[in-house]
Write an enzyme that holds these catalytic residues in place. Sequence first.
Site, PDB file in Angstrom:
ATOM      1  N   ARG A  70      -1.015   3.677  21.389  1.00 25.32           N
ATOM      2  CA  ARG A  70      -1.445   2.865  22.521  1.00 25.32           C
ATOM      3  C   ARG A  70      -0.322   2.771  23.546  1.00 25.32           C
ATOM      4  NH1 ARG A  70      -1.365  -1.741  21.275  1.00 25.32           N
ATOM      5  NH2 ARG A  70      -1.009  -1.731  19.023  1.00 25.32           N
ATOM      6  N   TYR A 198      -6.064   9.108  22.628  1.00 29.99           N
ATOM      7  CA  TYR A 198      -5.671   8.360  21.424  1.00 29.99           C
ATOM      8  C   TYR A 198      -6.623   7.178  21.166  1.00 29.99           C
ATOM      9  CZ  TYR A 198      -3.438   5.191  18.284  1.00 29.99           C
ATOM     10  OH  TYR A 198      -3.231   4.334  17.233  1.00 29.99           O
ATOM     11  N   LYS A 207     -10.303  -1.574  20.711  1.00 28.15           N
ATOM     12  CA  LYS A 207      -9.431  -2.586  21.297  1.00 28.15           C
ATOM     13  C   LYS A 207      -9.940  -3.058  22.660  1.00 28.15           C
ATOM     14  CE  LYS A 207      -6.541  -2.056  17.901  1.00 28.15           C
ATOM     15  NZ  LYS A 207      -6.439  -3.078  16.864  1.00 28.15           N
ATOM     16  N   HIS A 227      -7.946 -10.170  16.252  1.00 23.72           N
ATOM     17  CA  HIS A 227      -7.352  -8.977  15.630  1.00 23.72           C
ATOM     18  C   HIS A 227      -7.098  -9.296  14.160  1.00 23.72           C
ATOM     19  CE1 HIS A 227      -3.805  -5.867  15.803  1.00 23.72           C
ATOM     20  NE2 HIS A 227      -4.919  -5.291  15.443  1.00 23.72           N
ATOM     21  N   SER A 249      -0.227  -4.692  14.608  1.00 27.22           N
ATOM     22  CA  SER A 249      -0.599  -3.327  14.239  1.00 27.22           C
ATOM     23  C   SER A 249       0.404  -2.737  13.241  1.00 27.22           C
ATOM     24  CB  SER A 249      -0.615  -2.453  15.493  1.00 27.22           C
ATOM     25  OG  SER A 249      -1.377  -3.082  16.486  1.00 27.22           O
ATOM     26  N   CYS A 251       0.981  -3.392  10.106  1.00 26.82           N
ATOM     27  CA  CYS A 251       1.683  -4.329   9.213  1.00 26.82           C
ATOM     28  C   CYS A 251       0.910  -4.532   7.912  1.00 26.82           C
ATOM     29  CB  CYS A 251       1.895  -5.677   9.889  1.00 26.82           C
ATOM     30  SG  CYS A 251       3.193  -5.656  11.118  1.00 26.82           S
ATOM     31  N   ASP A 278      -9.667  -4.706  10.787  1.00 26.59           N
ATOM     32  CA  ASP A 278      -8.936  -4.766  12.058  1.00 26.59           C
ATOM     33  C   ASP A 278      -9.444  -5.840  13.027  1.00 26.59           C
ATOM     34  OD1 ASP A 278      -6.834  -3.691  13.684  1.00 26.59           O
ATOM     35  OD2 ASP A 278      -8.328  -2.671  14.915  1.00 26.59           O
ATOM     36  N   ARG A 367      -3.326   8.994  11.816  1.00 33.34           N
ATOM     37  CA  ARG A 367      -4.457   8.127  11.456  1.00 33.34           C
ATOM     38  C   ARG A 367      -5.536   8.863  10.679  1.00 33.34           C
ATOM     39  NH1 ARG A 367      -4.392   2.584  13.537  1.00 33.34           N
ATOM     40  NH2 ARG A 367      -2.482   2.492  14.745  1.00 33.34           N
TER      41      ARG A 367
HETATM   42  C1  OXD Z   1      -3.818  -1.017  16.311  1.00 32.87           C
HETATM   43  C2  OXD Z   1      -4.948  -0.351  15.618  1.00 32.87           C
HETATM   44  O1  OXD Z   1      -3.032  -0.344  16.985  1.00 32.87           O
HETATM   45  O2  OXD Z   1      -5.673  -1.058  14.915  1.00 32.87           O
HETATM   46  O3  OXD Z   1      -3.714  -2.245  16.167  1.00 32.87           O
HETATM   47  O4  OXD Z   1      -5.158   0.862  15.782  1.00 32.87           O
HETATM   48 MN    MN Z   2      -5.265  -3.148  15.060  1.00 36.99          MN
END
Ligand code: OXD
Ligand code: MN
Length: 596
Positions: A70, A198, A207, A227, A249, A251, A278, A367
Amino acid sequence: MSSQLEVLNRWVDDVARLTQPDRIHWCDGSEAERDRLTALMLERGDLIRLNPDSHPNCFLHRSDPRDVARVEHLTFVCTRDREDAGPNNHWMDPAEAHAKIDALFAGSMRGRTLYVVPYCMGPIDSPYARCGVEITDSPYVVANMRVMTRMGAQALARIERDGRFVKGLHSTGELDPDRRFIMHFPEELTIKSYGSGYGGNALLGKKCHALRIASWQARDEGWLAEHMLIVGIRNPAGRTRYVAAAFPSACGKTNLAMLIPPKGHREAGWEVFTVGDDICWMQPGPDGRLWAINPEAGFFGVAPGTSAKTNPNALAMLDRDAIFTNVAVTADDRPWWEGLDAGTPAFDWQGRPFDPANGPAAHPNSRFTVPIKACPSVSPEVDNPAGVPIDAIVFGGRRESLVPLVMEARDWRHGVLLGAAMASETTAAATGAVGVVRRDPMAMKPFCGYNFADYFAHWLSMPSRATRLPRIFHVNWFRKGADGRFLWPGFGENLRVLEWIVGRCDGSAGAVETPVGLLPRRQDLNLAGLDLTAAQVDALLTVDAEGFLAEYQAIGDYLGEFGARMPRELRDEHARVLAALAGAVDRGRARQVVNG
Ligand code: OXD
Ligand code: MN
């Protein structure tokens, strides 16, 4: 009044006039359509087929190396009044933003196909779900949207019924970082994204819609778009409680959402169910509780670090029907990333023969995209239009020092402060430096579509909308000892902390009051079978009042950046905690070991 399909048709015509595609394709979401798109992408080299014996129907996409995460510095919230976007967002005047990005879109789809992607965020028949349409020139985006959302004919039918939808326009453009913008127009329910393929920049349902636009709508309509993962925890007595948890993100939200209980807990009858990893939309229900749906239908998870130890459930769903982005591959075409126990990389994420001198084999933000239904721990409630009732909200960050393993807020208002005070070390999910502590309230720093001061006020207003709100907690799995090693084993063992959390909800688990919240004593946590010394447990459950005093002073400075718009209630709550910390330091309780 014109029907939504007429509105949609007119918009598609306008966009086609601007972007000049060679063809227009309306996506129906069928398997035949997916197969045609896959064949096209294989032919164009957008996808590479992985080993069909070990990984049937799995594909690898290698992105442009300059397009791997991002881009928060290029992400804008474009509201008429700058103050509505707040200091937490980059802002641009809407007219200027449209002009700037439309100039990039002009002619950008020449030689390409324009795909119209109707999608629904949430179970198709849920009153909490919301629809959108993404126009994109990327078949990779279409393929991912098909996994991540309820996409196609059903969504189109719902849009007609709903009478509204979010408009998202996307083009990969030239993938030039200097010609890239992700723009949001919440007042127009519109998103425009140019120059990136992306996930977080290009899968606009995720998002952009489900967090930035939805948080704005949620404020207007009295609900919460967060989130957060959603997980169901069944105790040996057979009672399932649902927990929503916000972490920045990369974590470990995906790992926590799919947690496998430690052996002793499994044998005792504990079970964990995945509802989402998420995003969580929560609405007050008629019973006064918050009811949550996962607006997504798939996972777009971080691959590195996913292993038989950290997340066996994820590993089990990654050997079929998965799209991988920027992972490495073995000599026999299996996907590979750092942390996997088996295999060795032959080619890195850029397709070069693997050479450790070039850095990790898989990109740190590589990913996987897979349907949620493929997850062995998927909850039977995942499609329930009514959602699941949330008993606990958990906030967490990545903090090497200071922040204890777990603490509970004394009430909702204190819980809002715990969320607002969140900070975490940055990760590879966004471009920029990694490992720097930054304030990330409720893990929404990159995702809140409006002024954080108004967002906290909205959170503070929830007691007037719902009478049986969840309890609020804060956790930190990432605490390190003096030797630089993690103090807490994490992963499946995190269930021990969740056990205390659900025990608090049941009224069966004990706690000690401290200036920063309620903490378990050693005897309140089930640590049986864990190889932790008493000193380690003490370190995890100590409140360093002196350290927290400095932290809360910094939090006060941060809240102060929002000026008079910051709700008085939150400032008062902050002052209360600050005074309690100062009092503890004065009384010589600079370090409170809750066991002692
Ligand atoms: C983020 C995702 O970047 O969930 O938070 O992809
Ligand atoms: Mn996320």
